[in-house]
Design an enzyme around this catalytic site. Structure first.
Site, PDB file in Angstrom:
ATOM      1  N   PHE A   1       0.812  -1.225   0.000  1.00 57.73           N
ATOM      2  CA  PHE A   1       0.000   0.000   0.000  1.00 57.73           C
ATOM      3  C   PHE A   1       0.844   1.272   0.000  1.00 57.73           C
ATOM      4  CE2 PHE A   1       0.405  -1.474   4.446  1.00 57.73           C
ATOM      5  CZ  PHE A   1       0.977  -0.357   5.041  1.00 57.73           C
TER       6      PHE A   1
ATOM      7  N   ARG B   1      -0.375   9.376  21.615  1.00 57.92           N
ATOM      8  CA  ARG B   1      -0.766   8.126  20.925  1.00 57.92           C
ATOM      9  C   ARG B   1      -2.090   7.596  21.491  1.00 57.92           C
ATOM     10  NH1 ARG B   1       1.555   6.039  16.089  1.00 57.92           N
ATOM     11  NH2 ARG B   1       0.809   4.008  16.702  1.00 57.92           N
TER      12      ARG B   1
ATOM     13  N   HIS C   1      -1.162  11.821  12.333  1.00 58.90           N
ATOM     14  CA  HIS C   1       0.034  11.047  12.645  1.00 58.90           C
ATOM     15  C   HIS C   1       0.491  11.456  14.036  1.00 58.90           C
ATOM     16  CE1 HIS C   1       4.047   9.331  12.495  1.00 58.90           C
ATOM     17  NE2 HIS C   1       4.463  10.462  13.013  1.00 58.90           N
TER      18      HIS C   1
HETATM   19  N1  UDP Z   1      -1.334   2.288   6.972  1.00 57.56           N
HETATM   20  C1  UDP Z   1      -2.270   1.712   6.122  1.00 57.56           C
HETATM   21  N2  UDP Z   1      -2.456   0.348   6.184  1.00 57.56           N
HETATM   22  C2  UDP Z   1      -1.756  -0.445   7.044  1.00 57.56           C
HETATM   23  C3  UDP Z   1      -0.813   0.150   7.893  1.00 57.56           C
HETATM   24  C4  UDP Z   1      -0.619   1.525   7.829  1.00 57.56           C
HETATM   25  O1  UDP Z   1      -2.920   2.403   5.354  1.00 57.56           O
HETATM   26  O2  UDP Z   1      -1.978  -1.662   7.041  1.00 57.56           O
HETATM   27  C5  UDP Z   1      -1.114   3.764   6.914  1.00 57.56           C
HETATM   28  C6  UDP Z   1      -1.906   4.517   7.979  1.00 57.56           C
HETATM   29  O3  UDP Z   1      -2.330   5.764   7.442  1.00 57.56           O
HETATM   30  C7  UDP Z   1      -0.848   4.696   9.070  1.00 57.56           C
HETATM   31  C8  UDP Z   1       0.420   4.920   8.244  1.00 57.56           C
HETATM   32  O4  UDP Z   1       0.260   4.036   7.125  1.00 57.56           O
HETATM   33  O5  UDP Z   1      -1.135   5.788   9.917  1.00 57.56           O
HETATM   34  C9  UDP Z   1       1.712   4.595   8.977  1.00 57.56           C
HETATM   35  O6  UDP Z   1       1.674   3.282   9.472  1.00 57.56           O
HETATM   36  P1  UDP Z   1       2.235   2.925  10.922  1.00 57.56           P
HETATM   37  O7  UDP Z   1       2.276   1.438  10.995  1.00 57.56           O
HETATM   38  O8  UDP Z   1       3.494   3.669  11.179  1.00 57.56           O
HETATM   39  O9  UDP Z   1       1.055   3.416  11.888  1.00 57.56           O
HETATM   40  P2  UDP Z   1       0.917   4.698  12.842  1.00 57.56           P
HETATM   41  O10 UDP Z   1       2.261   4.912  13.506  1.00 57.56           O
HETATM   42  O11 UDP Z   1       0.500   5.864  11.985  1.00 57.56           O
HETATM   43  O12 UDP Z   1      -0.146   4.315  13.834  1.00 57.56           O
HETATM   44 MG    MG Z   2       4.201   4.968  12.776  1.00 57.36          MG
END
Ligand code: UDP
Ligand code: MG
Length: 155
Positions: free
Chosen positions: A58, A93, A127
């Site tokens: 993705f 968070r 984020h």
């Molecule tokens: N994301 C997504 N699908 C997934 C995992 C992540 O679309 O399976 C996107 C989502 O917008 C997420 C960002 O990628 O906020 C970054 O992923 P991360 O695992 O770092 O999550 P976060 O730290 O934002 O909770």
């Molecule tokens: Mg992250």
């Protein structure tokens, strides 16, 4: 311990006119804002920010989403904040909620306002840095040191 953390209001949050709601919700953390700006996100910045996901299927759709390419010209931007205070990373968070908006507690920002697109991208509104190492790296990526205010006695 006093920490800094990066918060970004993503293009879907801007398009949904959620800036006020998000900042109100984040004020529950009792932190201070020490940096803030509007940023047009280059491909380079987006790819650096999400470098840990570059091998995911993705990734391209995520970069498009993050750069506002899915939300109309007026929303090709992000609002970036640095929050500072006791346990800032975890406090933010917790208020942000889980990455997957359908799994996020409905009272969190992501749970209340996020969605999953038909392409499977989590449009989760904000984020928030995950840990001290990420927070340091991300703040340096988005802000120049002089864009962050410090207490007068720290100077
Ligand atoms: N994301 C997504 N699908 C997934 C995992 C992540 O679309 O399976 C996107 C989502 O917008 C997420 C960002 O990628 O906020 C970054 O992923 P991360 O695992 O770092 O999550 P976060 O730290 O934002 O909770
Ligand atoms: Mg992250």
């Amino acid at each position: 311990m006093d920490e800094k953390t990066l918060v970004l209001i993503k293009p879907d949050g801007l398009q949904k006119s959620l800036t006020g709601n998000i900042l109100t919700k984040l004020s529950e953390a009792k932190l201070e804002i020490v940096g803030a700006k509007v940023v047009r996100v280059s491909r380079e910045l987006a790819e650096k920010h999400y470098q840990h996901l570059k091998d995911k299927p993705f990734f391209e759709d995520l970069i498009k989403y993050f750069r506002g390419k899915l939300h109309g010209k007026r929303f090709e931007r992000i609002i970036a904040f640095v929050y500072q205070g006791e346990d800032a990373i975890n406090r933010v968070r917790k208020i942000a909620g889980a990455t997957n908006p359908e799994e996020a507690d409905p009272t969190t920002i992501r749970g209340a306002y996020g969605r999953i697109t038909t392409k499977g991208v989590y449009e989760n509104v904000i984020h928030a840095s995950s840990n001290p190492k990420d927070a340091e790296r991300e703040i340096a990526l988005w802000f120049q040191p002089e864009e962050i205010v410090t207490d007068p006695e720290e100077k």
